[in-house]
Design a protein around this motif. Sequence first.
Motif, PDB file in Angstrom:
ATOM      1  N   ILE A  86      31.366  49.901  27.184  1.00  0.00           N
ATOM      2  CA  ILE A  86      32.240  49.010  27.948  1.00  0.00           C
ATOM      3  C   ILE A  86      33.258  49.793  28.773  1.00  0.00           C
ATOM      4  CG2 ILE A  86      33.953  48.646  26.134  1.00  0.00           C
ATOM      5  CD1 ILE A  86      32.635  45.959  28.510  1.00  0.00           C
ATOM      6  N   MET A  87      33.685  50.939  28.277  1.00  0.00           N
ATOM      7  CA  MET A  87      34.669  51.736  29.015  1.00  0.00           C
ATOM      8  C   MET A  87      34.042  52.338  30.269  1.00  0.00           C
ATOM      9  SD  MET A  87      37.704  52.103  28.420  1.00  0.00           S
ATOM     10  CE  MET A  87      39.122  53.055  28.764  1.00  0.00           C
ATOM     11  N   ILE A  88      32.839  52.898  30.139  1.00  0.00           N
ATOM     12  CA  ILE A  88      32.150  53.483  31.297  1.00  0.00           C
ATOM     13  C   ILE A  88      31.771  52.389  32.288  1.00  0.00           C
ATOM     14  CG2 ILE A  88      30.071  54.735  32.020  1.00  0.00           C
ATOM     15  CD1 ILE A  88      30.248  56.251  29.368  1.00  0.00           C
ATOM     16  N   TRP A  89      31.307  51.249  31.762  1.00  0.00           N
ATOM     17  CA  TRP A  89      30.924  50.138  32.634  1.00  0.00           C
ATOM     18  C   TRP A  89      32.137  49.640  33.421  1.00  0.00           C
ATOM     19  CZ3 TRP A  89      32.373  45.098  33.272  1.00  0.00           C
ATOM     20  CH2 TRP A  89      31.545  44.312  34.067  1.00  0.00           C
ATOM     21  N   SER A  90      33.273  49.498  32.749  1.00  0.00           N
ATOM     22  CA  SER A  90      34.479  49.012  33.425  1.00  0.00           C
ATOM     23  C   SER A  90      34.944  49.995  34.491  1.00  0.00           C
ATOM     24  CB  SER A  90      35.602  48.803  32.407  1.00  0.00           C
ATOM     25  OG  SER A  90      35.241  47.834  31.469  1.00  0.00           O
ATOM     26  N   LEU A  91      34.945  51.280  34.162  1.00  0.00           N
ATOM     27  CA  LEU A  91      35.390  52.288  35.114  1.00  0.00           C
ATOM     28  C   LEU A  91      34.478  52.318  36.343  1.00  0.00           C
ATOM     29  CD1 LEU A  91      37.427  54.565  35.611  1.00  0.00           C
ATOM     30  CD2 LEU A  91      35.763  56.120  34.580  1.00  0.00           C
ATOM     31  N   THR A  92      33.169  52.273  36.098  1.00  0.00           N
ATOM     32  CA  THR A  92      32.215  52.277  37.213  1.00  0.00           C
ATOM     33  C   THR A  92      32.373  51.033  38.080  1.00  0.00           C
ATOM     34  OG1 THR A  92      30.662  53.489  35.819  1.00  0.00           O
ATOM     35  CG2 THR A  92      29.772  52.466  37.803  1.00  0.00           C
ATOM     36  N   SER A  93      32.524  49.881  37.454  1.00  0.00           N
ATOM     37  CA  SER A  93      32.677  48.630  38.198  1.00  0.00           C
ATOM     38  C   SER A  93      33.957  48.626  39.027  1.00  0.00           C
ATOM     39  CB  SER A  93      32.695  47.434  37.244  1.00  0.00           C
ATOM     40  OG  SER A  93      31.504  47.379  36.508  1.00  0.00           O
ATOM     41  N   ILE A  94      35.048  49.095  38.435  1.00  0.00           N
ATOM     42  CA  ILE A  94      36.323  49.104  39.149  1.00  0.00           C
ATOM     43  C   ILE A  94      36.268  50.059  40.336  1.00  0.00           C
ATOM     44  CG2 ILE A  94      38.740  49.803  38.932  1.00  0.00           C
ATOM     45  CD1 ILE A  94      38.661  48.591  36.099  1.00  0.00           C
ATOM     46  N   ILE A  95      35.677  51.237  40.129  1.00  0.00           N
ATOM     47  CA  ILE A  95      35.576  52.200  41.239  1.00  0.00           C
ATOM     48  C   ILE A  95      34.713  51.624  42.362  1.00  0.00           C
ATOM     49  CG2 ILE A  95      34.611  54.437  41.907  1.00  0.00           C
ATOM     50  CD1 ILE A  95      35.551  55.498  39.192  1.00  0.00           C
ATOM     51  N   PHE A  96      33.572  51.009  42.011  1.00  0.00           N
ATOM     52  CA  PHE A  96      32.678  50.445  43.025  1.00  0.00           C
ATOM     53  C   PHE A  96      33.360  49.326  43.801  1.00  0.00           C
ATOM     54  CE2 PHE A  96      29.094  47.695  44.308  1.00  0.00           C
ATOM     55  CZ  PHE A  96      28.417  48.608  45.091  1.00  0.00           C
ATOM     56  N   ILE A  97      34.041  48.436  43.097  1.00  0.00           N
ATOM     57  CA  ILE A  97      34.697  47.320  43.764  1.00  0.00           C
ATOM     58  C   ILE A  97      35.894  47.800  44.589  1.00  0.00           C
ATOM     59  CG2 ILE A  97      36.003  45.196  43.339  1.00  0.00           C
ATOM     60  CD1 ILE A  97      33.982  44.634  41.084  1.00  0.00           C
ATOM     61  N   MET A  98      36.582  48.831  44.129  1.00  0.00           N
ATOM     62  CA  MET A  98      37.688  49.387  44.917  1.00  0.00           C
ATOM     63  C   MET A  98      37.180  50.006  46.225  1.00  0.00           C
ATOM     64  SD  MET A  98      40.546  48.665  43.659  1.00  0.00           S
ATOM     65  CE  MET A  98      41.556  49.695  44.693  1.00  0.00           C
ATOM     66  N   ILE A  99      36.033  50.680  46.162  1.00  0.00           N
ATOM     67  CA  ILE A  99      35.442  51.222  47.390  1.00  0.00           C
ATOM     68  C   ILE A  99      35.103  50.084  48.357  1.00  0.00           C
ATOM     69  CG2 ILE A  99      33.407  52.408  48.322  1.00  0.00           C
ATOM     70  CD1 ILE A  99      33.477  54.170  45.810  1.00  0.00           C
ATOM     71  N   LEU A 100      34.577  48.983  47.837  1.00  0.00           N
ATOM     72  CA  LEU A 100      34.270  47.829  48.692  1.00  0.00           C
ATOM     73  C   LEU A 100      35.538  47.237  49.305  1.00  0.00           C
ATOM     74  CD1 LEU A 100      31.583  45.879  46.642  1.00  0.00           C
ATOM     75  CD2 LEU A 100      31.252  47.453  48.536  1.00  0.00           C
ATOM     76  N   ILE A 101      36.582  47.129  48.517  1.00  0.00           N
ATOM     77  CA  ILE A 101      37.828  46.550  49.027  1.00  0.00           C
ATOM     78  C   ILE A 101      38.457  47.461  50.078  1.00  0.00           C
ATOM     79  CG2 ILE A 101      40.197  45.952  48.352  1.00  0.00           C
ATOM     80  CD1 ILE A 101      38.995  44.859  45.738  1.00  0.00           C
ATOM     81  N   ILE A 102      38.419  48.769  49.837  1.00  0.00           N
ATOM     82  CA  ILE A 102      38.964  49.711  50.824  1.00  0.00           C
ATOM     83  C   ILE A 102      38.157  49.641  52.125  1.00  0.00           C
ATOM     84  CG2 ILE A 102      39.257  52.171  51.332  1.00  0.00           C
ATOM     85  CD1 ILE A 102      39.975  52.517  48.339  1.00  0.00           C
ATOM     86  N   GLY A 103      36.828  49.527  52.015  1.00  0.00           N
ATOM     87  CA  GLY A 103      35.988  49.390  53.212  1.00  0.00           C
ATOM     88  C   GLY A 103      36.270  48.105  53.965  1.00  0.00           C
TER      89      GLY A 103
END
Length: 117
Positions: A86-103
């Motif tokens: 759950i920790m790796i999944w959360s970190l990966t999801s947050i990073i991916f969604i942050m990249i989308l929001i920044i884009g």
Amino acid sequence: MMSTLIMSLVIVMISLIVMLLASILSKKSIVDREKSSPFECGFDPKSSSRMPFSLRFFLITIIFLIFDVEIALILPMILIIETSNIMIWSLTSIIFIMILIIGLYHEWNQGMLNWSD
């Protein structure tokens, strides 16, 4: 080892021969102005046969396709939540969604999301 090298060379040679033959055979020898112009029942065209294409429409389409692919990448994340850490999944999801929001913010800041000027 030697047979792999020989087989690789044979494949590269065959590919190069096919590409060379295709480029030689596909060349047009005579370019005629009448054949490359649009046909309108034998008359000269009234207007341009090409309709102007909106660059803004093209950019909006590209942005849509990019975000469509990103949604296709987000959907499987829901399925793997049970089988992953759950920790790796959360970190990966947050990073991916942050990249989308920044884009998205960058596109919005550049004015790409405004249809009319």
